[in-house]
Design an enzyme around this catalytic site. Structure first.
Site, PDB file in Angstrom:
ATOM      1  N   ARG A 189       7.272  12.566   8.888  1.00 46.05           N
ATOM      2  CA  ARG A 189       7.516  11.142   9.151  1.00 46.05           C
ATOM      3  C   ARG A 189       6.794  10.683  10.429  1.00 46.05           C
ATOM      4  O   ARG A 189       6.548   9.499  10.639  1.00 46.05           O
ATOM      5  CB  ARG A 189       9.035  10.869   9.219  1.00 46.05           C
ATOM      6  CG  ARG A 189       9.396   9.404   9.331  1.00 46.05           C
ATOM      7  CD  ARG A 189      10.831   9.083   8.875  1.00 46.05           C
ATOM      8  NE  ARG A 189      11.791  10.110   9.169  1.00 46.05           N
ATOM      9  CZ  ARG A 189      12.321  10.366  10.369  1.00 46.05           C
ATOM     10  NH1 ARG A 189      11.952   9.635  11.409  1.00 46.05           N
ATOM     11  NH2 ARG A 189      13.210  11.329  10.525  1.00 46.05           N
ATOM     12  N   TYR A 193       0.551 -14.374  -0.474  1.00 45.06           N
ATOM     13  CA  TYR A 193       1.115 -13.516  -1.527  1.00 45.06           C
ATOM     14  C   TYR A 193       2.635 -13.704  -1.639  1.00 45.06           C
ATOM     15  O   TYR A 193       3.335 -13.777  -0.618  1.00 45.06           O
ATOM     16  CB  TYR A 193       0.771 -12.060  -1.215  1.00 45.06           C
ATOM     17  CG  TYR A 193       1.419 -11.057  -2.135  1.00 45.06           C
ATOM     18  CD1 TYR A 193       1.303 -11.182  -3.510  1.00 45.06           C
ATOM     19  CD2 TYR A 193       2.159 -10.001  -1.638  1.00 45.06           C
ATOM     20  CE1 TYR A 193       1.905 -10.271  -4.365  1.00 45.06           C
ATOM     21  CE2 TYR A 193       2.759  -9.079  -2.472  1.00 45.06           C
ATOM     22  CZ  TYR A 193       2.632  -9.225  -3.842  1.00 45.06           C
ATOM     23  OH  TYR A 193       3.227  -8.334  -4.684  1.00 45.06           O
ATOM     24  N   ASP A 235      -4.123 -10.388   6.702  1.00 45.75           N
ATOM     25  CA  ASP A 235      -4.046  -9.563   5.500  1.00 45.75           C
ATOM     26  C   ASP A 235      -5.402  -9.703   4.806  1.00 45.75           C
ATOM     27  O   ASP A 235      -5.734 -10.756   4.262  1.00 45.75           O
ATOM     28  CB  ASP A 235      -2.907 -10.074   4.599  1.00 45.75           C
ATOM     29  CG  ASP A 235      -2.766  -9.254   3.323  1.00 45.75           C
ATOM     30  OD1 ASP A 235      -3.750  -8.637   2.890  1.00 45.75           O
ATOM     31  OD2 ASP A 235      -1.655  -9.258   2.737  1.00 45.75           O
ATOM     32  N   LYS A 263      -4.859  -1.738  -3.563  1.00 45.84           N
ATOM     33  CA  LYS A 263      -5.879  -2.546  -4.234  1.00 45.84           C
ATOM     34  C   LYS A 263      -7.262  -1.934  -4.047  1.00 45.84           C
ATOM     35  O   LYS A 263      -7.488  -0.816  -4.478  1.00 45.84           O
ATOM     36  CB  LYS A 263      -5.771  -3.986  -3.713  1.00 45.84           C
ATOM     37  CG  LYS A 263      -4.335  -4.538  -3.722  1.00 45.84           C
ATOM     38  CD  LYS A 263      -3.748  -4.554  -5.118  1.00 45.84           C
ATOM     39  CE  LYS A 263      -2.426  -5.258  -5.264  1.00 45.84           C
ATOM     40  NZ  LYS A 263      -1.308  -4.830  -4.455  1.00 45.84           N
TER      41      LYS A 263
HETATM   42  C1  PLP Z   1      -2.678  -9.988  -0.479  1.00 52.49           C
HETATM   43  C2  PLP Z   1      -1.617  -8.950  -0.690  1.00 52.49           C
HETATM   44  N1  PLP Z   1      -0.983  -8.450   0.376  1.00 52.49           N
HETATM   45  C3  PLP Z   1      -0.014  -7.526   0.251  1.00 52.49           C
HETATM   46  C4  PLP Z   1       0.374  -7.058  -0.990  1.00 52.49           C
HETATM   47  C5  PLP Z   1       1.474  -6.053  -1.092  1.00 52.49           C
HETATM   48  O1  PLP Z   1       0.952  -4.802  -1.340  1.00 52.49           O
HETATM   49  P1  PLP Z   1       1.790  -3.629  -2.055  1.00 52.49           P
HETATM   50  O2  PLP Z   1       1.980  -4.024  -3.464  1.00 52.49           O
HETATM   51  O3  PLP Z   1       0.922  -2.430  -1.848  1.00 52.49           O
HETATM   52  O4  PLP Z   1       3.082  -3.526  -1.320  1.00 52.49           O
HETATM   53  C6  PLP Z   1      -0.264  -7.548  -2.130  1.00 52.49           C
HETATM   54  C7  PLP Z   1       0.106  -7.077  -3.464  1.00 52.49           C
HETATM   55  O5  PLP Z   1      -0.321  -7.574  -4.462  1.00 52.49           O
HETATM   56  C8  PLP Z   1      -1.284  -8.516  -1.976  1.00 52.49           C
HETATM   57  O6  PLP Z   1      -1.919  -9.042  -3.033  1.00 52.49           O
END
Ligand code: PLP
Length: 401
Positions: free
Chosen positions: A61, A115, A188, A213
């Site tokens: 961890r 998101y 992000d 992704k």
């Molecule tokens: C722009 C964006 N940020 C964060 C996330 C969250 O990622 P995770 O599904 O790996 O938790 C997503 C998921 O689709 C996303 O599209």
């Protein structure tokens, strides 16, 4: 000593995070370390590692060598000092917000077009913990300035390319506004990846990815990662140690393996996406196409200035003329090649209906306010032959006429 940061991005993608020599030889690929604990020659030595006086691993961890290799590679690609990996993108966003001071009495300003799970994290968990959350149109500089001046937030949170409407954030301007008000700029950059843009070099304090992704790229890993300064990394790592949303070594290895081909994949994703966007723009059943690479996109000029190599990302969103849930479902059910499933950034093409997937938890009014209509479809364009993708879209759209 080789200066690996002097290498171009494509070289870093292939070589960053390689193992160090061990017993006179060097593995050419990072091994997967499954051990949870580590034994040292003496208790003194173990104590020094616990105290942070000596480099090493004590408990999974707190850190793991395979995960560290992945973190090193992402930091190298983002031109950052250090990275921390997480079990998911959402865990990465949550820990980052906590680390920059989102707690009782503080404020976070966020882009309104964001998101769905991030929106839900802010409006439920964060607000329930006493954090004031204000959403703004991140492309309206005056509105961002007014919100930051009035609220003095701890953080301004935006997406480089927003999900699902693909608006492009003016990162240098947002960094200036955030810093002028004492806020950290959290970006992000999941949709953009370092292949298009490196937000830290434009003034961002933190760059976050859902590694699920494009970084991992093959639809077989759930992960997240944060890249930032050494100082902030220590705070984020402290939160990770306390909350335990760690990326596992197997997933770190898969993500690192995926990243070796990031630059190649992104080139194909972007080329295919541009072709798909142009084709959709001419289709009679499509009323609007959102893609930063199209001259019709409201931030095309900004995208051209910010993004490298004439690449604009692999995601295209489009509105099916006059369609609601029933027609959109019929279109999805007719697809033969493109996969009607959630997520994005995989080698195969994925189509998602934001109103029932990524933005399902929002009310119809919230979606409407964001501009997510009932006919909006999001396509993560894969690296298949583009003619096959267009033929599949064509036959599926024809079922609606
Ligand atoms: C722009 C964006 N940020 C964060 C996330 C969250 O990622 P995770 O599904 O790996 O938790 C997503 C998921 O689709 C996303 O599209």
């Amino acid at each position: 000593m080789v200066d690996t940061q002097a290498w171009q991005l494509a070289t870093r993608a292939v070589h960053a995070g390689k193992p160090a020599p061990h017993d006179g030889c060097t593995a050419t690929v990072a091994p997967i370390h499954h051990a949870v604990t580590y034994r040292y020659r003496s208790m003194e030595a173990l104590d020094q590692v616990f105290a942070g006086e000596r480099a090493g691993y004590v408990y999974a961890r707190h850190g793991n060598p395979t995960v560290a290799a992945f973190e090193e590679a992402v930091a190298a690609l983002e031109d950052g000092e250090a990275a921390v990996a997480f079990a998911s993108g959402m865990a990465a966003i949550h820990a980052t917000l906590l680390a920059v001071g989102a707690r009782q009495g503080s404020t976070v300003v966020a882009a309104q077009d964001i998101y769905g799970a991030t929106y839900t994290l802010l409006t439920t968990l964060m607000r329930s913990q006493g954090v004031t959350v204000r959403f703004v149109d991140a492309n309206d500089r005056d509105a961002v300035q007014a919100a930051c001046s009035e609220l003095r937030p701890v953080a301004l949170l935006v997406e480089t390319i927003s999900n699902p409407l693909l608006k492009v954030a003016d990162l240098p301007n947002l960094a200036e506004t955030a810093h002028g008000c004492g806020a950290a700029l959290l970006v992000d950059s999941t949709f953009a990846t370092p292949a298009l843009v490196r937000p830290l070099s434009m003034g961002a304090d933190v760059v976050i990815h859902s590694a699920t992704k494009y970084l991992a790229g093959h639809g077989d890993v759930l992960g997240g990662v944060v890249v930032t300064s050494q100082e902030l990394r220590a705070d984020i790592l402290g939160i990770l140690k306390a909350t335990g949303a760690n990326l596992g070594p197997q997933d770190a290895w898969l993500a690192l393996r995926g990243m070796r081909t990031l630059m190649l994949r992104m080139r194909e994703h972007c080329d295919n996406a541009r072709e798909v966007a142009r084709w959709l723009e001419t289709h009679p059943r499509v009323s609007r196409v959102h893609y930063p690479g199209l001259p019709s996109h409201p931030q095309h000029t900004l995208a051209k200035a910010l993004f490298e190599n004439h690449q604009y990302g692999g995601v295209v969103s489009f509105e099916i003329e006059g369609a609601g849930r029933e027609e959109v479902f019929r279109f999805f059910d007719a697809l033969n090649l493109c996969v009607p499933a959630t997520s994005l950034g995989d080698v195969h093409s994925l189509l998602l209906y934001p109103a029932h997937a990524s933005h399902r938890t929002l009310s119809a009014e919230e979606r409407q306010r964001m501009g997510i209509g009932a006919g909006l479809v999001r396509m993560s364009v894969g690296i298949e032959a583009v003619d096959d993708l267009l033929a599949d879209l064509e036959q599926a759209l024809n079922t609606l006429s």
